[in-house]
Scaffold this motif. Structure first.
Motif, PDB file in Angstrom:
ATOM      1  N   UNK A   1       0.844  -1.191   0.000  1.00  0.00           N
ATOM      2  CA  UNK A   1       0.000   0.000   0.000  1.00  0.00           C
ATOM      3  C   UNK A   1       0.882   1.245   0.000  1.00  0.00           C
ATOM      4  N   UNK A   2       0.640   2.149  -0.936  1.00  0.00           N
ATOM      5  CA  UNK A   2       1.382   3.400  -0.993  1.00  0.00           C
ATOM      6  C   UNK A   2       0.508   4.574  -0.605  1.00  0.00           C
ATOM      7  N   UNK A   3       1.099   5.548   0.116  1.00  0.00           N
ATOM      8  CA  UNK A   3       0.347   6.723   0.559  1.00  0.00           C
ATOM      9  C   UNK A   3       1.192   7.980   0.379  1.00  0.00           C
ATOM     10  N   UNK A   4       0.501   9.096   0.201  1.00  0.00           N
ATOM     11  CA  UNK A   4       1.178  10.388   0.110  1.00  0.00           C
ATOM     12  C   UNK A   4       0.254  11.467   0.671  1.00  0.00           C
ATOM     13  N   UNK A   5       0.784  12.278   1.592  1.00  0.00           N
ATOM     14  CA  UNK A   5       0.041  13.411   2.145  1.00  0.00           C
ATOM     15  C   UNK A   5       0.860  14.683   1.937  1.00  0.00           C
ATOM     16  N   UNK A   6       0.187  15.724   1.455  1.00  0.00           N
ATOM     17  CA  UNK A   6       0.832  17.022   1.228  1.00  0.00           C
ATOM     18  C   UNK A   6      -0.024  18.092   1.885  1.00  0.00           C
ATOM     19  N   UNK A   7       0.597  18.915   2.727  1.00  0.00           N
ATOM     20  CA  UNK A   7      -0.121  19.993   3.394  1.00  0.00           C
ATOM     21  C   UNK A   7       0.551  21.323   3.078  1.00  0.00           C
ATOM     22  N   UNK A   8      -0.251  22.317   2.728  1.00  0.00           N
ATOM     23  CA  UNK A   8       0.251  23.671   2.485  1.00  0.00           C
ATOM     24  C   UNK A   8      -0.343  24.611   3.527  1.00  0.00           C
ATOM     25  N   UNK A   9       0.515  25.449   4.123  1.00  0.00           N
ATOM     26  CA  UNK A   9       0.100  26.459   5.097  1.00  0.00           C
ATOM     27  C   UNK A   9       0.477  27.818   4.513  1.00  0.00           C
ATOM     28  N   UNK A  10      -0.357  28.366   3.638  1.00  0.00           N
ATOM     29  CA  UNK A  10       0.048  29.525   2.825  1.00  0.00           C
ATOM     30  C   UNK A  10       0.369  30.781   3.608  1.00  0.00           C
TER      31      UNK A  10
END
Length: 405
Positions: free
Chosen positions: A345-354
Protein backbone atom coordinates in the motif's frame (compact mmCIF):
# COMPACT_ATOMS: atom_id res chain seq x y z
CA UNK A 1 25.48 20.72 39.12
CA UNK A 2 22.85 20.56 41.83
CA UNK A 3 20.24 19.63 39.25
CA UNK A 4 22.43 16.78 37.93
CA UNK A 5 23.04 15.51 41.48
CA UNK A 6 19.30 15.42 42.10
CA UNK A 7 18.76 13.51 38.87
CA UNK A 8 21.43 10.95 39.80
CA UNK A 9 19.91 10.49 43.26
CA UNK A 10 16.47 9.91 41.79
CA UNK A 11 17.85 7.36 39.33
CA UNK A 12 19.70 5.49 42.09
CA UNK A 13 16.69 5.50 44.40
CA UNK A 14 14.42 4.08 41.72
CA UNK A 15 16.82 1.60 40.12
CA UNK A 16 15.19 -1.44 41.73
CA UNK A 17 11.69 -0.24 40.84
CA UNK A 18 12.75 0.48 37.25
CA UNK A 19 14.34 -2.92 36.77
CA UNK A 20 11.38 -4.75 38.28
CA UNK A 21 8.93 -2.74 36.19
CA UNK A 22 10.88 -3.44 33.01
CA UNK A 23 10.98 -7.15 33.77
CA UNK A 24 7.25 -7.23 34.47
CA UNK A 25 6.43 -5.35 31.27
CA UNK A 26 8.63 -7.64 29.21
CA UNK A 27 7.14 -10.71 30.87
CA UNK A 28 3.60 -9.46 30.28
CA UNK A 29 4.34 -8.79 26.60
CA UNK A 30 5.91 -12.23 26.08
CA UNK A 31 3.08 -14.05 27.85
CA UNK A 32 0.52 -12.08 25.88
CA UNK A 33 2.17 -12.84 22.54
CA UNK A 34 2.67 -16.54 23.20
CA UNK A 35 -0.70 -17.20 24.86
CA UNK A 36 -4.11 -17.57 23.23
CA UNK A 37 -5.65 -14.33 22.04
CA UNK A 38 -9.10 -15.18 23.38
CA UNK A 39 -10.25 -17.05 26.45
CA UNK A 40 -13.60 -18.70 25.93
CA UNK A 41 -15.67 -19.55 22.91
CA UNK A 42 -18.43 -18.06 20.81
CA UNK A 43 -18.75 -14.69 19.14
CA UNK A 44 -18.24 -12.76 22.38
CA UNK A 45 -15.60 -14.57 24.50
CA UNK A 46 -15.18 -13.37 28.12
CA UNK A 47 -11.52 -12.28 27.82
CA UNK A 48 -9.67 -10.89 24.81
CA UNK A 49 -6.02 -9.86 24.50
CA UNK A 50 -4.71 -7.95 21.50
CA UNK A 51 -1.72 -5.76 20.80
CA UNK A 52 1.49 -5.41 18.88
CA UNK A 53 5.20 -4.86 19.14
CA UNK A 54 6.91 -2.42 16.79
CA UNK A 55 10.53 -1.58 16.07
CA UNK A 56 11.14 1.77 14.36
CA UNK A 57 14.63 3.17 13.66
CA UNK A 58 14.83 6.67 12.18
CA UNK A 59 17.23 9.20 10.70
CA UNK A 60 16.54 12.83 11.52
CA UNK A 61 17.87 15.96 9.83
CA UNK A 62 17.75 19.61 10.73
CA UNK A 63 16.77 22.45 8.44
CA UNK A 64 18.27 21.98 4.98
CA UNK A 65 19.13 18.31 5.64
CA UNK A 66 21.87 19.26 8.11
CA UNK A 67 22.91 17.76 11.47
CA UNK A 68 21.90 14.12 10.89
CA UNK A 69 21.08 12.07 13.99
CA UNK A 70 19.82 8.58 14.75
CA UNK A 71 16.77 7.69 16.82
CA UNK A 72 15.21 4.37 17.65
CA UNK A 73 11.71 3.74 19.03
CA UNK A 74 10.51 0.40 20.33
CA UNK A 75 6.79 0.20 21.05
CA UNK A 76 4.65 -2.44 22.74
CA UNK A 77 0.87 -2.00 22.88
CA UNK A 78 -1.44 -4.14 25.01
CA UNK A 79 -5.24 -4.15 24.65
CA UNK A 80 -7.38 -6.06 27.14
CA UNK A 81 -11.17 -6.49 27.09
CA UNK A 82 -13.35 -8.30 29.61
CA UNK A 83 -16.92 -9.03 28.60
CA UNK A 84 -18.37 -9.28 32.10
CA UNK A 85 -21.92 -9.82 30.87
CA UNK A 86 -23.71 -9.32 27.57
CA UNK A 87 -24.31 -5.67 28.50
CA UNK A 88 -21.30 -4.83 30.67
CA UNK A 89 -17.71 -4.59 29.43
CA UNK A 90 -14.35 -3.49 30.82
CA UNK A 91 -11.39 -2.35 28.71
CA UNK A 92 -7.79 -1.47 29.53
CA UNK A 93 -5.29 -0.40 26.88
CA UNK A 94 -1.88 1.22 26.93
CA UNK A 95 1.53 1.32 25.40
CA UNK A 96 5.14 1.08 26.48
CA UNK A 97 7.73 3.06 24.55
CA UNK A 98 11.51 2.85 24.69
CA UNK A 99 13.36 5.71 22.95
CA UNK A 100 17.04 6.02 22.09
CA UNK A 101 18.68 9.22 20.90
CA UNK A 102 21.85 11.07 21.85
CA UNK A 103 19.85 14.30 22.05
CA UNK A 104 18.29 12.97 25.30
CA UNK A 105 21.61 13.16 27.13
CA UNK A 106 21.39 15.84 29.84
CA UNK A 107 18.09 17.00 28.38
CA UNK A 108 14.92 16.61 30.45
CA UNK A 109 12.57 18.45 28.09
CA UNK A 110 11.53 15.43 26.02
CA UNK A 111 11.02 13.32 29.15
CA UNK A 112 8.88 16.04 30.73
CA UNK A 113 6.78 16.33 27.57
CA UNK A 114 6.24 12.59 27.46
CA UNK A 115 5.05 12.56 31.07
CA UNK A 116 2.42 15.25 30.50
CA UNK A 117 -1.07 13.84 30.95
CA UNK A 118 -3.78 16.41 30.30
CA UNK A 119 -6.55 14.18 31.68
CA UNK A 120 -7.83 14.31 35.27
CA UNK A 121 -5.89 11.23 36.39
CA UNK A 122 -2.17 10.96 35.71
CA UNK A 123 -1.59 7.65 33.91
CA UNK A 124 1.67 8.57 32.20
CA UNK A 125 5.15 7.84 33.50
CA UNK A 126 8.60 8.27 31.97
CA UNK A 127 10.08 5.73 34.37
CA UNK A 128 13.58 5.68 32.93
CA UNK A 129 15.88 8.43 31.68
CA UNK A 130 19.45 7.32 31.66
CA UNK A 131 21.93 8.71 29.16
CA UNK A 132 20.47 8.37 25.67
CA UNK A 133 17.58 6.15 26.81
CA UNK A 134 14.04 7.09 27.84
CA UNK A 135 11.29 4.59 28.68
CA UNK A 136 7.69 5.70 28.90
CA UNK A 137 4.41 3.95 29.70
CA UNK A 138 0.90 5.32 29.40
CA UNK A 139 -2.64 4.01 29.84
CA UNK A 140 -4.89 5.62 27.22
CA UNK A 141 -8.02 3.45 27.68
CA UNK A 142 -9.43 2.33 31.04
CA UNK A 143 -13.21 2.27 31.14
CA UNK A 144 -16.40 0.40 31.99
CA UNK A 145 -19.06 0.30 29.29
CA UNK A 146 -22.74 -0.52 29.88
CA UNK A 147 -25.31 -0.94 27.10
CA UNK A 148 -28.98 -1.78 27.37
CA UNK A 149 -31.82 -1.18 24.95
CA UNK A 150 -31.29 2.34 23.52
CA UNK A 151 -28.86 3.49 26.21
CA UNK A 152 -25.08 3.34 26.47
CA UNK A 153 -22.91 4.68 29.30
CA UNK A 154 -19.12 4.63 29.41
CA UNK A 155 -17.08 5.80 32.41
CA UNK A 156 -13.30 6.14 32.55
CA UNK A 157 -10.47 6.91 30.16
CA UNK A 158 -11.87 6.64 26.65
CA UNK A 159 -11.76 8.18 23.21
CA UNK A 160 -14.69 10.49 22.42
CA UNK A 161 -14.47 11.15 18.70
CA UNK A 162 -16.91 13.85 17.66
CA UNK A 163 -15.08 14.88 14.51
CA UNK A 164 -16.22 13.93 11.00
CA UNK A 165 -13.29 15.13 8.87
CA UNK A 166 -10.22 13.04 8.13
CA UNK A 167 -7.57 15.68 8.93
CA UNK A 168 -8.91 18.53 11.10
CA UNK A 169 -11.74 18.18 13.63
CA UNK A 170 -13.09 21.43 15.14
CA UNK A 171 -16.03 19.46 16.67
CA UNK A 172 -13.68 17.13 18.55
CA UNK A 173 -13.70 18.93 21.91
CA UNK A 174 -12.43 15.97 23.94
CA UNK A 175 -9.71 14.20 21.94
CA UNK A 176 -7.80 16.43 19.57
CA UNK A 177 -4.66 14.90 18.09
CA UNK A 178 -1.73 15.88 15.92
CA UNK A 179 -1.93 14.99 12.22
CA UNK A 180 1.87 14.71 12.31
CA UNK A 181 1.85 11.97 14.97
CA UNK A 182 1.49 9.19 12.39
CA UNK A 183 2.65 6.46 14.79
CA UNK A 184 -0.31 6.79 17.17
CA UNK A 185 -3.19 5.21 15.25
CA UNK A 186 -5.26 4.67 18.40
CA UNK A 187 -5.05 8.39 19.31
CA UNK A 188 -5.28 9.80 22.85
CA UNK A 189 -8.09 9.18 25.34
CA UNK A 190 -9.54 11.35 28.09
CA UNK A 191 -11.07 10.73 31.52
CA UNK A 192 -14.78 11.23 31.05
CA UNK A 193 -18.37 10.16 31.54
CA UNK A 194 -20.25 9.63 28.28
CA UNK A 195 -23.97 8.90 28.01
CA UNK A 196 -25.66 8.12 24.67
CA UNK A 197 -29.32 7.56 23.83
CA UNK A 198 -30.28 6.16 20.42
CA UNK A 199 -33.70 7.05 19.07
CA UNK A 200 -33.91 5.47 15.63
CA UNK A 201 -33.07 6.45 12.06
CA UNK A 202 -29.33 6.46 12.91
CA UNK A 203 -29.93 9.33 15.33
CA UNK A 204 -28.82 9.81 18.93
CA UNK A 205 -28.21 12.30 21.73
CA UNK A 206 -24.92 12.41 23.62
CA UNK A 207 -23.73 13.96 26.87
CA UNK A 208 -20.04 13.93 27.77
CA UNK A 209 -18.23 15.40 30.77
CA UNK A 210 -14.46 15.44 31.23
CA UNK A 211 -13.39 16.91 34.59
CA UNK A 212 -10.32 19.10 34.86
CA UNK A 213 -7.84 19.58 37.66
CA UNK A 214 -8.95 23.21 37.49
CA UNK A 215 -12.30 24.61 36.39
CA UNK A 216 -10.63 26.16 33.36
CA UNK A 217 -9.51 22.70 32.17
CA UNK A 218 -12.96 21.08 32.26
CA UNK A 219 -14.88 20.10 29.10
CA UNK A 220 -18.61 19.29 29.06
CA UNK A 221 -20.92 19.21 26.06
CA UNK A 222 -24.04 17.77 24.49
CA UNK A 223 -24.36 16.63 20.88
CA UNK A 224 -27.39 15.73 18.77
CA UNK A 225 -26.81 13.43 15.77
CA UNK A 226 -29.51 13.19 13.08
CA UNK A 227 -29.74 11.41 9.75
CA UNK A 228 -31.79 13.22 7.12
CA UNK A 229 -31.80 13.12 3.30
CA UNK A 230 -28.95 10.56 3.32
CA UNK A 231 -26.77 12.99 5.28
CA UNK A 232 -25.51 12.75 8.84
CA UNK A 233 -25.87 16.04 10.73
CA UNK A 234 -24.62 16.95 14.18
CA UNK A 235 -24.89 19.97 16.46
CA UNK A 236 -23.12 20.59 19.75
CA UNK A 237 -23.08 23.03 22.64
CA UNK A 238 -20.81 22.99 25.63
CA UNK A 239 -18.20 24.35 27.99
CA UNK A 240 -14.62 24.13 26.72
CA UNK A 241 -11.74 25.26 28.95
CA UNK A 242 -13.69 28.26 30.29
CA UNK A 243 -15.10 29.03 26.84
CA UNK A 244 -18.53 28.59 25.32
CA UNK A 245 -18.50 26.21 22.33
CA UNK A 246 -21.23 26.00 19.67
CA UNK A 247 -20.69 23.77 16.66
CA UNK A 248 -22.15 21.75 13.82
CA UNK A 249 -21.04 19.22 11.23
CA UNK A 250 -22.24 17.08 8.33
CA UNK A 251 -21.22 14.04 6.28
CA UNK A 252 -22.77 12.89 3.02
CA UNK A 253 -22.16 12.60 -0.70
CA UNK A 254 -22.29 14.78 -3.78
CA UNK A 255 -22.44 12.49 -6.77
CA UNK A 256 -19.88 9.80 -6.12
CA UNK A 257 -17.71 11.94 -3.82
CA UNK A 258 -17.88 12.14 -0.05
CA UNK A 259 -18.58 15.63 1.29
CA UNK A 260 -17.86 16.46 4.94
CA UNK A 261 -17.44 19.50 7.12
CA UNK A 262 -17.55 20.80 10.66
CA UNK A 263 -17.17 24.11 12.47
CA UNK A 264 -17.13 25.33 16.06
CA UNK A 265 -17.35 28.86 17.43
CA UNK A 266 -15.59 29.49 20.74
CA UNK A 267 -16.22 32.43 23.06
CA UNK A 268 -14.43 33.36 26.30
CA UNK A 269 -16.73 33.35 29.31
CA UNK A 270 -14.36 35.79 30.99
CA UNK A 271 -12.85 38.71 29.12
CA UNK A 272 -9.05 38.84 28.96
CA UNK A 273 -7.18 42.02 28.19
CA UNK A 274 -5.70 42.14 24.72
CA UNK A 275 -7.23 38.80 23.65
CA UNK A 276 -9.99 38.49 21.08
CA UNK A 277 -12.93 36.97 22.92
CA UNK A 278 -14.39 34.78 20.15
CA UNK A 279 -13.04 32.78 17.25
CA UNK A 280 -14.23 30.28 14.65
CA UNK A 281 -12.50 27.07 13.56
CA UNK A 282 -13.93 25.41 10.45
CA UNK A 283 -12.86 22.65 8.07
CA UNK A 284 -14.44 20.99 5.05
CA UNK A 285 -13.34 18.45 2.50
CA UNK A 286 -14.20 15.96 -0.22
CA UNK A 287 -13.02 12.40 -0.75
CA UNK A 288 -13.29 10.10 -3.75
CA UNK A 289 -12.53 6.47 -4.54
CA UNK A 290 -11.34 5.92 -8.12
CA UNK A 291 -11.97 2.69 -9.99
CA UNK A 292 -8.26 1.86 -9.71
CA UNK A 293 -8.58 1.72 -5.94
CA UNK A 294 -6.93 5.09 -5.36
CA UNK A 295 -8.58 6.99 -2.48
CA UNK A 296 -8.09 10.78 -2.45
CA UNK A 297 -8.95 13.37 0.22
CA UNK A 298 -8.84 17.15 -0.20
CA UNK A 299 -9.50 19.25 2.90
CA UNK A 300 -9.48 22.97 3.77
CA UNK A 301 -9.04 24.45 7.25
CA UNK A 302 -9.70 27.91 8.64
CA UNK A 303 -8.14 28.21 12.10
CA UNK A 304 -9.44 31.40 13.68
CA UNK A 305 -7.62 30.66 16.93
CA UNK A 306 -4.18 31.08 15.37
CA UNK A 307 -1.98 33.45 17.43
CA UNK A 308 -4.93 34.24 19.71
CA UNK A 309 -2.79 33.31 22.71
CA UNK A 310 0.94 32.43 23.01
CA UNK A 311 1.82 29.06 21.49
CA UNK A 312 2.76 26.50 24.17
CA UNK A 313 3.54 23.64 21.76
CA UNK A 314 7.15 22.42 21.92
CA UNK A 315 6.81 19.22 19.88
CA UNK A 316 5.09 19.15 16.50
CA UNK A 317 3.47 15.82 17.45
CA UNK A 318 1.82 17.23 20.59
CA UNK A 319 -2.01 17.27 20.49
CA UNK A 320 -3.39 20.71 19.65
CA UNK A 321 -6.53 22.40 21.00
CA UNK A 322 -9.93 22.35 19.31
CA UNK A 323 -9.99 26.18 19.29
CA UNK A 324 -6.50 26.37 17.73
CA UNK A 325 -6.03 23.35 15.47
CA UNK A 326 -2.97 24.26 13.43
CA UNK A 327 0.29 26.22 13.43
CA UNK A 328 -1.22 28.65 10.91
CA UNK A 329 -4.50 30.37 10.10
CA UNK A 330 -5.10 28.40 6.90
CA UNK A 331 -4.19 24.89 5.77
CA UNK A 332 -4.91 22.81 2.67
CA UNK A 333 -4.27 19.07 2.77
CA UNK A 334 -4.24 16.61 -0.12
CA UNK A 335 -3.77 12.94 0.64
CA UNK A 336 -3.95 9.81 -1.49
CA UNK A 337 -3.48 6.11 -0.98
CA UNK A 338 -3.22 3.42 -3.62
CA UNK A 339 -2.91 -0.39 -3.46
CA UNK A 340 0.24 -1.15 -5.44
CA UNK A 341 -0.58 -4.85 -5.03
CA UNK A 342 -2.62 -7.04 -2.69
CA UNK A 343 0.12 -6.75 -0.04
CA UNK A 344 1.68 -3.33 -0.78
CA UNK A 345 0.00 0.00 0.00
CA UNK A 346 1.38 3.40 -0.99
CA UNK A 347 0.35 6.72 0.56
CA UNK A 348 1.18 10.39 0.11
CA UNK A 349 0.04 13.41 2.14
CA UNK A 350 0.83 17.02 1.23
CA UNK A 351 -0.12 19.99 3.39
CA UNK A 352 0.25 23.67 2.48
CA UNK A 353 0.10 26.46 5.10
CA UNK A 354 0.05 29.53 2.83
CA UNK A 355 -0.10 32.31 5.41
CA UNK A 356 3.20 31.20 7.04
CA UNK A 357 4.70 30.01 3.73
CA UNK A 358 5.20 26.47 5.00
CA UNK A 359 4.57 22.98 3.69
CA UNK A 360 4.64 19.35 4.73
CA UNK A 361 5.17 16.17 2.70
CA UNK A 362 4.67 12.65 4.04
CA UNK A 363 5.16 9.71 1.65
CA UNK A 364 4.79 6.19 3.04
CA UNK A 365 4.64 2.59 1.91
CA UNK A 366 3.60 -0.55 3.78
CA UNK A 367 4.23 -4.19 2.92
CA UNK A 368 2.48 -7.19 4.49
CA UNK A 369 5.32 -9.68 4.87
CA UNK A 370 3.15 -12.45 6.30
CA UNK A 371 -0.02 -12.52 8.35
CA UNK A 372 0.32 -10.12 11.32
CA UNK A 373 3.80 -8.94 10.24
CA UNK A 374 4.11 -5.59 8.42
CA UNK A 375 7.11 -3.69 7.10
CA UNK A 376 6.81 0.04 6.51
CA UNK A 377 8.61 3.23 5.53
CA UNK A 378 7.51 6.80 6.32
CA UNK A 379 9.18 10.13 5.64
CA UNK A 380 8.14 13.49 7.12
CA UNK A 381 9.55 16.59 5.45
CA UNK A 382 8.78 20.06 6.84
CA UNK A 383 9.44 23.05 4.58
CA UNK A 384 9.59 26.80 5.26
CA UNK A 385 7.61 28.44 8.03
CA UNK A 386 9.85 31.30 9.16
CA UNK A 387 9.66 31.81 12.95
CA UNK A 388 7.35 28.80 13.30
CA UNK A 389 7.74 25.27 14.64
CA UNK A 390 7.91 24.07 11.01
CA UNK A 391 11.19 25.90 10.47
CA UNK A 392 12.97 23.83 13.12
CA UNK A 393 11.24 20.49 12.42
CA UNK A 394 13.52 19.47 9.53
CA UNK A 395 12.82 15.98 8.26
CA UNK A 396 12.62 12.44 9.63
CA UNK A 397 12.88 9.11 7.80
CA UNK A 398 11.43 6.06 9.52
CA UNK A 399 11.49 2.32 8.87
CA UNK A 400 9.23 0.03 10.88
CA UNK A 401 8.57 -3.62 11.54
CA UNK A 402 5.31 -4.41 13.33
CA UNK A 403 4.03 -7.73 14.67
CA UNK A 404 0.37 -7.80 15.73
CA UNK A 405 -1.08 -10.44 18.02
Amino acid sequence: MIRNDIIQMRIMENTVVIKNTAVLLAFFAIVTITSAQTFGSGENPPLIFRGYVKEMPALQFGKGFTDPSFMNIFQNRLNFRWNITKDLHFAAEGRNMVYYSKMFQNNLIFKDLLEMDASYFDMSSAWLHEGSWIAHSMVDRLYVDWQQSNWQMRVGRQRINWGVNMVSNPNDLFNTYSFFDFDYAERPGTDALRLQHYFGDMSKAQLAISPGRKKEEMVAAIMINLNRWNYDFQTLAGYYNNRLALGAGWAGHIGGAGFKGEATWFYDLKRRAGVKRGNLVAASGVDYMFGSGTFVVLEFLYNGGYKRTPDKIMLITQPLQADNLMFSEFAVTLSAQHPLSTIVQGRLAIMALPDIEAGFIMPSISYSVVTNLDLGFVAQIFIGGNDSIFEEAGSSWFASLKYSF
